[in-house]
Motif scaffolding. Structure first.
Motif, PDB file in Angstrom:
ATOM      1  N   TYR A 891      54.336  -7.780  15.060  1.00 49.24           N
ATOM      2  CA  TYR A 891      54.126  -6.893  13.919  1.00 49.24           C
ATOM      3  C   TYR A 891      53.354  -7.562  12.783  1.00 49.24           C
ATOM      4  O   TYR A 891      52.541  -6.934  12.129  1.00 49.24           O
ATOM      5  CB  TYR A 891      55.475  -6.395  13.407  1.00 49.24           C
ATOM      6  N   GLN A 986      55.018   2.431  18.027  1.00 50.46           N
ATOM      7  CA  GLN A 986      56.069   1.609  18.609  1.00 50.46           C
ATOM      8  C   GLN A 986      56.984   2.488  19.457  1.00 50.46           C
ATOM      9  O   GLN A 986      57.290   3.622  19.076  1.00 50.46           O
ATOM     10  CB  GLN A 986      56.909   0.925  17.518  1.00 50.46           C
ATOM     11  N   TYR A 991      60.370  -2.090  20.600  1.00 50.40           N
ATOM     12  CA  TYR A 991      59.564  -2.163  19.390  1.00 50.40           C
ATOM     13  C   TYR A 991      59.112  -3.587  19.077  1.00 50.40           C
ATOM     14  O   TYR A 991      58.554  -3.843  18.012  1.00 50.40           O
ATOM     15  CB  TYR A 991      60.336  -1.588  18.202  1.00 50.40           C
TER      16      TYR A 991
END
Length: 1009
Positions: A891, A986, A991
């Motif tokens: 991320y 996601q 995720y």
């Protein structure tokens, strides 16, 4: 070696099939002969003959034909489905055989009666529970169950995946979509349940759902008490299919389809990556590394060797991957011999591309062969034996660098890292990515093959002891299970080259890596063995309206896993049930069992009792006549104490001493003296964990059983939980082992409803369920903390802690006036945090409880219908009140200084986007302030997923009987087709960018003969 093993297994399969064929021939050899020859007497006036068939016209063998109320009149149909018996006018003839609906026909002097029996797909009136079956009418246990038809609606290689969203209280979590390694975990009322296959605890989950009769979830103390020391977390009971009395049935099912990822991360192209990287360097006070000429070259692709723009996902990943599965089963038998034999094959390919230049596959793939044979034989009128065989071969393939390494590199390597090939055709590289050429890792790094082999034999003998007393029986069971997991690694060293230019502009190549021979390694990952012995006594007795049922069991479970020393779990357990007219219900269950190999003497065994009470109000006179719309209404409750044994506590009750570091005398002229040091401090009082479990609920059925529902509340207290001492001291210099210290509470509600009805030829059903779980740490031996808001006690189990974000700093003046971490350069665009203790410094003292660890609500909605030959079903599954943390390499931008960046990083803070930014200013590498665990990275993880949907068509019987079939159905099935979630780009279960979960679309056919 594998070919020899396969040959031996095929020989065993052949022998088993020949045995089953012999049993069927034996069953066919006694055609149409009355069970009791005395049934033909002068008391019957007329002789009647006839033929019994199924819908396709196929004759039914061994159908029981008898006169109602006259058990001695029983005869069986022959291989042509024909029968003959004598009857009086006015008698009622009963036709029954397993798998078909019983039919009654009045006899009025007909000379011939031909009967067509319909297959029976009505719900069973019993549950498969621990060691036995339980009538639903008298059941007091907290039990949920699904059967084969529902299990096969969701496409999943581990059977866990077929349970998702179907049973209240049971939730699944899938962290990966890698073939053969789906990362599926089960949670039952917040805990990890024990899986039991045909009465024996197992760890493997890769079982063909076609071979499973039912999956039963046992949730409360009463349902699990007989497992004793392994019962506190609940049980998932898998019961495989057995042979049934009736004609030989052959079933075949084939399916083929494709899968693709539910979601892939959206990475930046080389131009946007370089542009953002320059901005990150500027934010960090460093000069940009990409000139405008570099940016132009990335954007227009004019210099692919020195300014590459490689979309690694397009280069390495397939758009879709094939999936196929085939299953064939044979079942049948007569009253004295029954059999069920099944063979299943599954082939699931991975998402990596392959090259024809390789003789062996380098893709991530999974192949599985599963064989099962369940045979029962009556040795005499009073003795029955059964032999169950299970064999499984699994092969998992992956690239030489491993699936995880390759996929992580695809996701985390920027598009401008290096070209796939240099100008001279060699593999590209760079100083930051020297031997990580993804193309080479996928196609040229060799391959790894994992082999898993299971074999299990169950042998049981059951004796009817009615000669001693009616209702008494004895059963002996033995089982052997072996498991072997090996990996063959045939990896190749990669050599890559950095292409640069000399002073004259000519290509110069710098080599990274050294050529080497292929590695050939065979390693044994684990080898497990189970030897199981069990003896059972059962007794049933009815005295007028009083009904008694008792079960007593003694067993020994010997297990050896890997290199660990073996252990035995042994003991006795029992169940006693009583009911009065099925109105007032009482059940006791208990176990005394344990192990002496993991605990000190006196600490390894325990007594685990449970009590259940129930009241069926529908049986009461004040409801029986007045509420005719109500078919059933039963209140029930249970309470008990269970245990939890963890074999990983490996002899921690013993004190051990190890070789310590050396030390010297004087000036070391005499050399080093080797000493002995104390290991971790022993805990001689170590014992198993325990739980007090309370359950209350009701079961109801109404409107001619069209609507049924179950609602429950549970409250479970877990204590003596193993934890490390929180308030320990370092004065002794020794480390500590776990102690029985912790206490936690799990409570919640569950609701399951099922409604079935029809409008003319349209039949439909709807079955919603939901469950809630609330957890609380009652006691944890945690250190004394300065601030009460940092205590774990009283909070949910697994509660995360972090900083509370308060947006992003917008100006330097705001920074100067706010609390911030000491010794960190904070600039506009960085995350601002709340100062919890008011000392004007952001540090560990400002950590508070943030987010939720367990979804407050799990739910599922199963619905469907049928009209004539068409049928449809769908399953919606989801969670609510769920939080996730989006952090790490998957991320954050530019991790490791040269890592990947993603489209969501474009929403970063800049002076121009200050009002709309959802991501802080970008930095190169680690930005300590912005990467603290905080609410800034907390997201709502609620989702609703179309877990499965299926559309089928069953051909008319007039068509299929032409090929001697009894049923043929075409179907199309989809799994994970779409998901509604608030997460951007996601998957709500995956995720963190592991191997992606797959959505699947398959078509198939099933045929029965």
């Amino acid at each position: 070696m594998s070919k020899i093993l396969l040959k031996r297994i095929l020989q065993k399969i052949s022998i088993t099939l020949l045995w089953c064929f012999f049993l069927q021939l034996n069953a066919s050899a006694e055609n149409g002969i009355p069970v009791d020859a005395l049934s033909y007497g002068a008391s019957y006036a007329d002789e009647v003959t006839g033929k019994v068939t199924e819908l396709s016209g196929k004759p039914l063998l061994d159908v029981i034909v008898q006169i109602k109320g006259r058990p001695n009149s029983l005869v069986l149909t022959d291989v042509d489905g024909k029968f003959m018996l004598k009857a009086d006018r006015g008698d009622v003839l009963i036709f029954k055989v397993n798998g078909f609906k019983t039919q009654e026909i009045a006899f009025n002097g007909q000379k011939e009666i031909n009967v067509t029996l319909l297959e029976d797909d009505s719900p069973s009136d019993t549950f498969n529970v621990l060691y036995t079956k339980q009538k639903k009418a008298t059941n007091l246990e907290s039990v949920s169950e699904i059967r084969t038809n529902d299990l096969t609606k969701t496409i999943s290689s581990p059977i866990y995946g077929t349970l998702t969203g179907r049973l209240a209280g049971l939730s699944t979590y899938q962290s990966s979509g890698e073939p053969g390694n789906d990362g599926l975990n089960l949670t039952l009322r917040g805990m990890s349940p024990l899986v039991i296959l045909d009465g024996i605890p197992q760890t493997f989950t890769s079982i063909n759902p076609e071979q499973v009769e039912s999956v039963t979830v046992l949730k409360d103390a009463l349902a699990t008490a007989m497992m004793g020391i392994r019962a506190s977390n609940g049980l998932v009971l898998i019961t495989t299919k057995k042979g049934q009395e009736g004609p030989q049935r052959i079933g075949f099912k084939a399916m083929y389809g494709f899968s693709r990822p539910t979601q892939l991360p959206k990475t930046l192209d080389a131009y946007n990556y370089a542009l953002l990287y320059n901005e990150a360097l500027t934010n960090d006070g460093r000069p940009a590394v990409y000139s405008q000429a570099d940016l132009d070259a990335y954007r227009d692709g004019s210099d692919p060797f020195y300014h590459p723009n490689v979309n690694w996902q397009n280069e390495i990943l397939r758009k879709e991957t094939p999936y196929s599965r085939y299953n064939v089963d044979i079942s049948g038998g007569k009253q004295t011999a029954k059999y069920y034999v099944s063979l299943d094959y599954l082939d699931q390919q991975g998402i990596f591309k392959e090259s024809d230049a390789n003789a062996n596959s380098t893709n991530s793939s999974y192949k599985r062969y599963v064989f099962r044979s369940n045979v029962s034989l009556d040795l005499s009128k009073y003795i029955t034996t059964s032999l169950n065989l299970f064999g499984r071969l699994q092969t998992g393939n992956e690239p030489g660098v491993s699936t995880n390494t390759l996929y992580n590199n695809i996701i985390n390597t920027p598009a401008n890292a290096y070209p796939i090939f240099n100008a001279n055709g060699s593999l590209g590289a760079s100083q930051d990515f020297q031997q990580n050429n993804i193309y080479g890792q996928n196609f040229m790094s060799g391959y790894q093959v994992g082999y898993t082999r299971d074999f299990r034999v169950d042998l049981a003998v059951k004796a009817d002891l009615q000669k001693i007393t009616p209702g008494l029986w004895f059963k002996a069971l033995s089982a052997i299970n072996t498991y072997l997991d090996q990996t063959t690694i045939r990896s190749k060293a990669l050599v890559a080259f950095l292409q640069s230019k000399d002073g004259a502009g000519n290509p110069v190549y710098t080599q990274y890596g050294t050529p080497a021979d292929q590695t050939n390694i065979l390693s044994t990952n684990t080898q497990n063995r189970v030897f199981y012995l069990q003896g059972e006594f059962g007794y049933s007795k009815n005295v007028g309206a009083h009904n008694f049922d008792a079960l007593l069991i003694a067993n020994n479970d010997y297990r050896m896993g890997g290199a660990d020393l073996a252990y035995n779990i042994r003991g006795i357990s029992g169940r006693l049930a009583y009911n009065y007219k099925e109105k007032y219900l009482v059940q006791l269950a208990a176990a005394y069992n344990g192990t002496s190999e993991r605990y000190a003497k006196g600490y390894g065994y325990g007594f685990f009792p449970a009590l259940g009470l129930g009241w069926n109000l529908k049986k009461e006179d004040f409801l029986a006549d007045k509420a005719k719309w109500l078919n059933d209404f039963k209140l029930r409750t249970s309470f008990g104490r269970m245990g939890n044994f963890n074999p990983n506590n490996y002899y921690t009750y013993n004190q051990y001493y190890t070789t310590g570091t050396g030390y010297n005398f004087g000036t070391n002229t005499g050399g080093t003296v080797v000493g002995i040091e104390q290991g971790a401090l022993a805990n001689p009082h170590l014992t198993f964990e325990q739980a007090n479990k309370f359950n209350v609920g009701f079961d109801a059925a109404m409107f001619n059983n069209k609507l049924s529902l179950t609602a429950e509340y549970f409250n479970n207290k877990y204590f003596d939980l193993l934890q490390l001492i929180g308030n320990s001291t370092q004065i002794t210099g020794a480390t500590y082992t776990v102690r029985n210290l912790g206490e936690r509470n799990y409570s919640g509600f569950e609701f399951q409803l099922n409604y079935r009805d029809n409008v003319g030829d349209f039949n439909y059903f709807i079955a919603p369920n939901f469950s809630t779980v609330r957890t609380r740490v009652v006691f944890a031996d945690e250190p004394v903390r300065q601030f009460a808001y940092q205590q774990f006690t009283g909070l949910p189990v697994g509660q995360p802690f972090g900083l509370v974000a308060n947006g992003l700093f917008q100006t330097q003046a705001e920074i100067n006036a706010s609390a911030k971490p000491a010794n960190l350069p904070i600039v506009p665009g960085d995350i601002k945090y709340i100062d919890q203790n008011g000392d004007n410094i952001i540090d560990e003292n400002d950590y508070v409880a943030i987010g939720r660890t367990t979804p407050a609500l799990n739910f599922g909605l199963n619905l469907g219908g049928s009209y004539k030959g068409f049928d449809f079903s769908a399953l919606l599954q989801g969670v609510a009140n769920n939080d996730v943390f989006l952090t790490g390499n998957s991320y954050w931008a530019f991790q490791g200084a040269r890592g990947q960046a993603y489209e969501h990083n474009l929403d970063r803070w800049t002076p121009a986007t200050a009002a709309t930014a959802t991501y802080p200013r970008v930095s190169v590498g680690t930005n300590v302030n912005n990467q603290y665990g905080s609410t800034y990275w907390l997201r709502n993880g609620d989702f609703l997923r179309l877990k499965s949907v299926e559309l089928g068509y069953t051909f008319p019987i007039s068509w299929v009987k032409k090929v001697k079939a009894t049923n043929a159905r075409l179907f199309v099935n989809g799994t994970n087709l779409f998901t509604i979630t608030g997460l951007k780009d996601q998957d709500p279960e995956n995720y963190f960018n592991a191997y992606p979960i797959q959505k699947m679309l398959v078509a198939g056919i099933s045929v029965k003969f």
